[in-house]
Design a protein around this motif. Structure first.
Motif, short mmCIF file in Angstrom:
data_model
loop_
_atom_site.label_atom_id
_atom_site.label_comp_id
_atom_site.label_asym_id
_atom_site.label_seq_id
_atom_site.Cartn_x
_atom_site.Cartn_y
_atom_site.Cartn_z
N ASP A 1 65.09 49.93 53.67
CA ASP A 1 65.62 48.65 54.09
C ASP A 1 67.14 48.70 54.01
O ASP A 1 67.70 49.04 52.97
CB ASP A 1 65.07 47.53 53.19
N ARG B 1 69.30 46.35 53.93
CA ARG B 1 69.98 45.28 53.20
C ARG B 1 69.96 45.45 51.69
O ARG B 1 70.91 45.13 51.02
CB ARG B 1 69.34 43.94 53.56
N TRP B 2 68.87 45.91 51.13
CA TRP B 2 68.80 45.84 49.68
C TRP B 2 68.02 46.97 49.04
O TRP B 2 67.85 46.98 47.83
CB TRP B 2 68.15 44.53 49.25
N ASP C 1 64.10 41.84 60.66
CA ASP C 1 64.83 42.32 61.82
C ASP C 1 64.43 43.76 62.11
O ASP C 1 63.70 44.37 61.34
CB ASP C 1 66.35 42.15 61.67
#
Length: 170
Positions: free
Chosen positions: A133, A135-136, A158
């Motif tokens: 992922d 993002r994180w 997304d």
């Protein structure tokens, strides 16, 4: 005489029990059943990745599935996909495509990528990467997903992710 055999038997039992205990303690927690299987990289992948300037630990930002190259949520199922490296100013694989397989559970989407399609020659070479992922990701367990009303599919927030170059599939 019987007492000695009992003590020897007890000593052997203690040694066997001790070995069994230390072995299970070293094994660690059991792998969750929802994770894809561990595996080895395709033959020649490490050499080909080195030729492309990639090494284990490198991260390539991607659109996870070329078919779903649009902003917003994406829906994935267990299938073969072609990932598109994103242009972030330092694109490592210009024009390349990365092929792999998605493994979908109700709450995660995993990716195991095993091939790079090179634009200049039209050839493909072995590769070894996993989906993270963007993002994180802290745990290496793919993209967070939500169940889809369509059977066998999961939805992600997304369509982007990161492919991390690895030397074996965890």
């Amino acid at each position: 005489m019987r007492w000695r055999s009992w003590v020897v038997g007890l000593g052997l039992w203690g040694a066997v029990a001790g070995c069994g205990h230390s072995k299970s303690a070293a094994a660690g927690p059991e792998r969750p059943k929802w994770m894809p299987p561990e595996g080895t990289c395709p033959r020649g992948a490490l050499l080909q990745m080195e030729r492309l300037g990639l090494k284990p630990g490198d991260k390539v930002p991607v659109i996870v599935d070329a078919i779903q190259d649009h902003p917003g949520p994406a829906r994935y199922n267990y299938s073969f996909v072609i990932a598109l490296p994103r242009d972030t100013g330092e694109q490592q694989l210009p024009g390349a495509r990365i092929g792999g397989r998605l493994y979908v559970t109700k709450h995660r989407v995993f990716g195991r990528y095993d091939r790079i399609f090179l634009p200049e020659s039209g050839a493909s070479v072995p590769f070894c990467g996993i989906l993270l992922d963007a993002r994180w990701d802290r745990d290496g367990e793919g993209l967070i997903a939500y169940p889809s009303p369509m059977k066998g599919f999961s939805v992600v927030q997304d369509n982007t992710g990161v492919i991390q170059v690895v030397d074996r599939y965890p």
